[in-house]
Design a protein around this motif. Structure first.
Motif, PDB file in Angstrom:
ATOM      1  N   GLU A  44       0.821  -1.208   0.000  1.00 14.53           N
ATOM      2  CA  GLU A  44       0.000   0.000   0.000  1.00 14.53           C
ATOM      3  C   GLU A  44       0.861   1.267   0.000  1.00 14.53           C
ATOM      4  N   LEU A  45       1.965   1.233   0.722  1.00 15.66           N
ATOM      5  CA  LEU A  45       2.873   2.381   0.757  1.00 15.66           C
ATOM      6  C   LEU A  45       3.586   2.600  -0.570  1.00 15.66           C
ATOM      7  N   CYS A  46       3.952   1.514  -1.233  1.00 10.45           N
ATOM      8  CA  CYS A  46       4.821   1.621  -2.412  1.00 10.45           C
ATOM      9  C   CYS A  46       4.071   1.694  -3.741  1.00 10.45           C
ATOM     10  N   ASP A  47       2.878   1.162  -3.806  1.00 11.88           N
ATOM     11  CA  ASP A  47       2.108   1.171  -5.054  1.00 11.88           C
ATOM     12  C   ASP A  47       1.339   2.483  -5.163  1.00 11.88           C
ATOM     13  N   LYS A  48       2.095   3.556  -5.375  1.00 13.91           N
ATOM     14  CA  LYS A  48       1.519   4.901  -5.488  1.00 13.91           C
ATOM     15  C   LYS A  48       1.866   5.504  -6.830  1.00 13.91           C
ATOM     16  N   PHE A  53       1.014  -2.649  -9.684  1.00 11.44           N
ATOM     17  CA  PHE A  53       2.372  -3.087  -9.993  1.00 11.44           C
ATOM     18  C   PHE A  53       3.359  -2.065  -9.462  1.00 11.44           C
ATOM     19  N   LEU A  54       4.614  -2.508  -9.318  1.00  9.46           N
ATOM     20  CA  LEU A  54       5.681  -1.620  -8.886  1.00  9.46           C
ATOM     21  C   LEU A  54       6.651  -1.419 -10.031  1.00  9.46           C
ATOM     22  N   GLU A  55       6.966  -0.167 -10.291  1.00 13.47           N
ATOM     23  CA  GLU A  55       8.054   0.141 -11.215  1.00 13.47           C
ATOM     24  C   GLU A  55       9.354   0.071 -10.419  1.00 13.47           C
ATOM     25  N   ARG A  56      10.452   0.200 -11.100  1.00 15.25           N
ATOM     26  CA  ARG A  56      11.757   0.027 -10.462  1.00 15.25           C
ATOM     27  C   ARG A  56      11.943   0.941  -9.247  1.00 15.25           C
ATOM     28  N   ARG A  57      11.609   2.195  -9.370  1.00 17.17           N
ATOM     29  CA  ARG A  57      11.776   3.140  -8.252  1.00 17.17           C
ATOM     30  C   ARG A  57      10.940   2.724  -7.044  1.00 17.17           C
ATOM     31  N   ALA A  62      10.437  -0.218  -1.645  1.00 14.94           N
ATOM     32  CA  ALA A  62       9.985  -1.401  -0.898  1.00 14.94           C
ATOM     33  C   ALA A  62      11.171  -2.167  -0.319  1.00 14.94           C
ATOM     34  N   MET A  63      12.206  -2.335  -1.115  1.00 11.23           N
ATOM     35  CA  MET A  63      13.392  -3.049  -0.644  1.00 11.23           C
ATOM     36  C   MET A  63      14.063  -2.293   0.499  1.00 11.23           C
ATOM     37  N   GLN A  64      14.118  -0.983   0.403  1.00  9.54           N
ATOM     38  CA  GLN A  64      14.724  -0.187   1.479  1.00  9.54           C
ATOM     39  C   GLN A  64      13.922  -0.321   2.769  1.00  9.54           C
ATOM     40  N   LEU A  65      12.613  -0.387   2.655  1.00  9.98           N
ATOM     41  CA  LEU A  65      11.779  -0.529   3.842  1.00  9.98           C
ATOM     42  C   LEU A  65      11.929  -1.912   4.485  1.00  9.98           C
TER      43      LEU A  65
END
Length: 67
Positions: A44-48, A53-57, A62-65
């Motif tokens: 929910e935090l990253c799919d903005k 879907f998630l783009e590279r950024r 997400a990986m940093q979190l």
């Protein structure tokens, strides 16, 4: 640090379309052994904006979190 995630993005993007879909994200991020609720909150935090879907950024965030 983001350069470290490039290989993981390629690994998570199993169909090679340049995006990590919800299904791909579940398969990949579940390896972190986090509770499903935490993974859902992460998504929910990253799919903005919410597109399913998630783009590279977004994947890098997400990986940093997680790490």
């Amino acid at each position: 640090m983001a350069a470290d995630y490039a290989q993981w993005f390629v690994f998570a993007d199993t169909d090679g379309d340049g995006k990590v879909s919800g299904a791909e994200a579940v398969q990949f991020f579940s390896q972190a052994a986090l509770p499903k609720e935490s993974l859902a909150a992460l998504w929910e935090l990253c799919d903005k904006p919410p597109r399913g879907f998630l783009e590279r950024r977004q994947f890098d965030v997400a990986m940093q979190l997680i790490t």
